[in-house]
Design a protein around this motif. Structure first.
Motif, PDB file in Angstrom:
ATOM      1  N   PHE A  33      -8.503  -5.625 -29.247  1.00 39.50           N
ATOM      2  CA  PHE A  33      -8.454  -4.307 -28.802  1.00 39.50           C
ATOM      3  C   PHE A  33      -7.623  -3.981 -27.642  1.00 39.50           C
ATOM      4  N   SER A  34      -7.443  -2.645 -27.420  1.00 43.09           N
ATOM      5  CA  SER A  34      -6.484  -2.025 -26.628  1.00 43.09           C
ATOM      6  C   SER A  34      -7.197  -1.528 -25.163  1.00 43.09           C
ATOM      7  N   LEU A  35      -6.767  -1.895 -24.011  1.00 40.08           N
ATOM      8  CA  LEU A  35      -7.201  -1.902 -22.941  1.00 40.08           C
ATOM      9  C   LEU A  35      -6.285  -0.844 -21.931  1.00 40.08           C
ATOM     10  N   LEU A  36      -6.905   0.131 -21.589  1.00 38.14           N
ATOM     11  CA  LEU A  36      -5.950   1.278 -20.649  1.00 38.14           C
ATOM     12  C   LEU A  36      -6.156   0.777 -19.244  1.00 38.14           C
ATOM     13  N   THR A  37      -5.180   0.808 -18.565  1.00 38.02           N
ATOM     14  CA  THR A  37      -5.363   0.524 -17.032  1.00 38.02           C
ATOM     15  C   THR A  37      -4.596   1.809 -16.364  1.00 38.02           C
ATOM     16  N   ILE A  38      -5.169   2.303 -15.412  1.00 40.41           N
ATOM     17  CA  ILE A  38      -4.490   3.385 -14.530  1.00 40.41           C
ATOM     18  C   ILE A  38      -4.414   2.643 -13.280  1.00 40.41           C
ATOM     19  N   GLU A  39      -3.097   2.742 -12.442  1.00 33.98           N
ATOM     20  CA  GLU A  39      -2.810   2.098 -11.231  1.00 33.98           C
ATOM     21  C   GLU A  39      -2.678   3.475 -10.451  1.00 33.98           C
ATOM     22  N   GLN A  40      -3.191   3.762  -9.409  1.00 37.18           N
ATOM     23  CA  GLN A  40      -2.811   4.907  -8.528  1.00 37.18           C
ATOM     24  C   GLN A  40      -1.677   4.347  -7.261  1.00 37.18           C
ATOM     25  N   ILE A  41      -0.756   5.154  -7.394  1.00 38.41           N
ATOM     26  CA  ILE A  41       0.403   4.656  -6.268  1.00 38.41           C
ATOM     27  C   ILE A  41       0.476   5.880  -5.182  1.00 38.41           C
ATOM     28  N   THR A  48       0.386   8.395 -10.717  1.00 40.59           N
ATOM     29  CA  THR A  48      -0.342   7.127 -11.225  1.00 40.59           C
ATOM     30  C   THR A  48       0.432   6.523 -12.457  1.00 40.59           C
ATOM     31  N   HIS A  49       0.278   5.366 -12.552  1.00 36.52           N
ATOM     32  CA  HIS A  49       0.797   4.553 -13.518  1.00 36.52           C
ATOM     33  C   HIS A  49      -0.102   4.127 -14.645  1.00 36.52           C
ATOM     34  N   THR A  50      -0.038   4.471 -16.139  1.00 42.09           N
ATOM     35  CA  THR A  50      -1.094   4.095 -16.965  1.00 42.09           C
ATOM     36  C   THR A  50      -0.217   3.176 -17.875  1.00 42.09           C
ATOM     37  N   GLU A  51      -0.806   2.146 -18.165  1.00 43.22           N
ATOM     38  CA  GLU A  51      -0.253   0.990 -19.150  1.00 43.22           C
ATOM     39  C   GLU A  51      -1.424   0.708 -20.200  1.00 43.22           C
ATOM     40  N   THR A  52      -0.909   0.453 -21.439  1.00 42.56           N
ATOM     41  CA  THR A  52      -2.026   0.099 -22.398  1.00 42.56           C
ATOM     42  C   THR A  52      -1.621  -1.502 -22.962  1.00 42.56           C
ATOM     43  N   HIS A  53      -2.699  -2.199 -22.910  1.00 38.14           N
ATOM     44  CA  HIS A  53      -2.555  -3.749 -23.073  1.00 38.14           C
ATOM     45  C   HIS A  53      -3.292  -4.091 -24.535  1.00 38.14           C
ATOM     46  N   ASP A  54      -2.531  -4.997 -25.198  1.00 39.48           N
ATOM     47  CA  ASP A  54      -3.163  -5.395 -26.199  1.00 39.48           C
ATOM     48  C   ASP A  54      -4.043  -6.737 -26.109  1.00 39.48           C
ATOM     49  N   ILE A  55      -5.284  -6.862 -26.325  1.00 41.92           N
ATOM     50  CA  ILE A  55      -6.205  -8.013 -25.936  1.00 41.92           C
ATOM     51  C   ILE A  55      -6.461  -8.588 -27.261  1.00 41.92           C
ATOM     52  N   LYS A  56      -6.384  -9.894 -27.130  1.00 43.15           N
ATOM     53  CA  LYS A  56      -7.037 -10.873 -28.142  1.00 43.15           C
ATOM     54  C   LYS A  56      -7.909 -11.747 -27.608  1.00 43.15           C
ATOM     55  N   ILE A  57      -9.194 -12.030 -28.255  1.00 43.48           N
ATOM     56  CA  ILE A  57     -10.074 -12.974 -27.735  1.00 43.48           C
ATOM     57  C   ILE A  57     -10.726 -13.651 -28.961  1.00 43.48           C
ATOM     58  N   GLY A  58     -10.784 -14.945 -28.735  1.00 48.44           N
ATOM     59  CA  GLY A  58     -11.580 -15.801 -29.943  1.00 48.44           C
ATOM     60  C   GLY A  58     -13.023 -15.624 -29.890  1.00 48.44           C
ATOM     61  N   GLU A  59     -13.736 -15.707 -31.117  1.00 46.51           N
ATOM     62  CA  GLU A  59     -15.166 -15.329 -31.123  1.00 46.51           C
ATOM     63  C   GLU A  59     -15.969 -16.246 -30.223  1.00 46.51           C
ATOM     64  N   ARG A  60     -15.601 -17.514 -30.352  1.00 51.42           N
ATOM     65  CA  ARG A  60     -16.217 -18.671 -29.431  1.00 51.42           C
ATOM     66  C   ARG A  60     -16.227 -18.265 -27.838  1.00 51.42           C
ATOM     67  N   LEU A  61     -15.091 -17.547 -27.382  1.00 47.81           N
ATOM     68  CA  LEU A  61     -15.049 -17.351 -25.866  1.00 47.81           C
ATOM     69  C   LEU A  61     -15.730 -15.952 -25.314  1.00 47.81           C
ATOM     70  N   ILE A  62     -16.068 -15.326 -26.517  1.00 48.67           N
ATOM     71  CA  ILE A  62     -16.665 -13.846 -26.175  1.00 48.67           C
ATOM     72  C   ILE A  62     -18.102 -14.211 -25.370  1.00 48.67           C
ATOM     73  N   ASN A  63     -18.340 -13.590 -24.233  1.00 47.66           N
ATOM     74  CA  ASN A  63     -19.461 -13.625 -23.646  1.00 47.66           C
ATOM     75  C   ASN A  63     -20.344 -12.112 -23.643  1.00 47.66           C
ATOM     76  N   VAL A  64     -19.647 -11.283 -24.301  1.00 47.98           N
ATOM     77  CA  VAL A  64     -20.252 -10.000 -24.150  1.00 47.98           C
ATOM     78  C   VAL A  64     -20.265  -9.388 -25.602  1.00 47.98           C
ATOM     79  N   HIS A  65     -21.117  -8.878 -26.158  1.00 45.78           N
ATOM     80  CA  HIS A  65     -21.215  -8.422 -27.434  1.00 45.78           C
ATOM     81  C   HIS A  65     -21.032  -6.983 -27.687  1.00 45.78           C
TER      82      HIS A  65
END
Length: 107
Positions: A33-41, A48-65
């Motif tokens: 999934f893609s995560l958007l962060t917004i940093e206020q300067i 503000t500085h916005t950044e998009t991050h690509d996130i990958k997590i293995g099925e066995r590590l997910i603790n939230v569904h």
């Protein structure tokens, strides 16, 4: 800390901007999934500085569904870079967060 010790640690809190999708890699299901962060300067936070991050997590590590578009999450993981060759035979690189934990933030 030892002289040759290194640290690769990422901590992010932001909103999921696209519906998460499943992929299979090496026989393991990976949630991406893609995560958007917004940093206020500045003191008044007028910039503000916005950044998009690509996130990958293995099925066995997910603790939230309940990870959906718009969810506020806290991600801990490490930076990882993959090398690939595009259609024009040009070597490219893609950097993403290899998550070790994802926690849903409820407000």
């Amino acid at each position: 800390m030892k002289e040759n010790s290194c640290v690769n640690k990422v901590m992010l809190m932001g909103r999921i901007i696209k519906e998460p999708r499943w992929h299979v890699s090496g026989g393991e299901r990976i949630l991406c999934f893609s995560l958007l962060t917004i940093e206020q300067i500045g003191r008044e936070a007028t910039t503000t500085h916005t950044e998009t991050h690509d996130i990958k997590i293995g099925e066995r590590l997910i603790n939230v569904h309940d990870l959906n578009k718009g969810a506020l999450v806290y991600v801990q993981g490490r930076l990882q870079t993959q090398q690939f060759t595009d259609e024009q035979a040009i070597r490219r690189y893609r950097t993403f967060i290899s998550a070790q934990s994802v926690n849903l933030i409820t407000v």
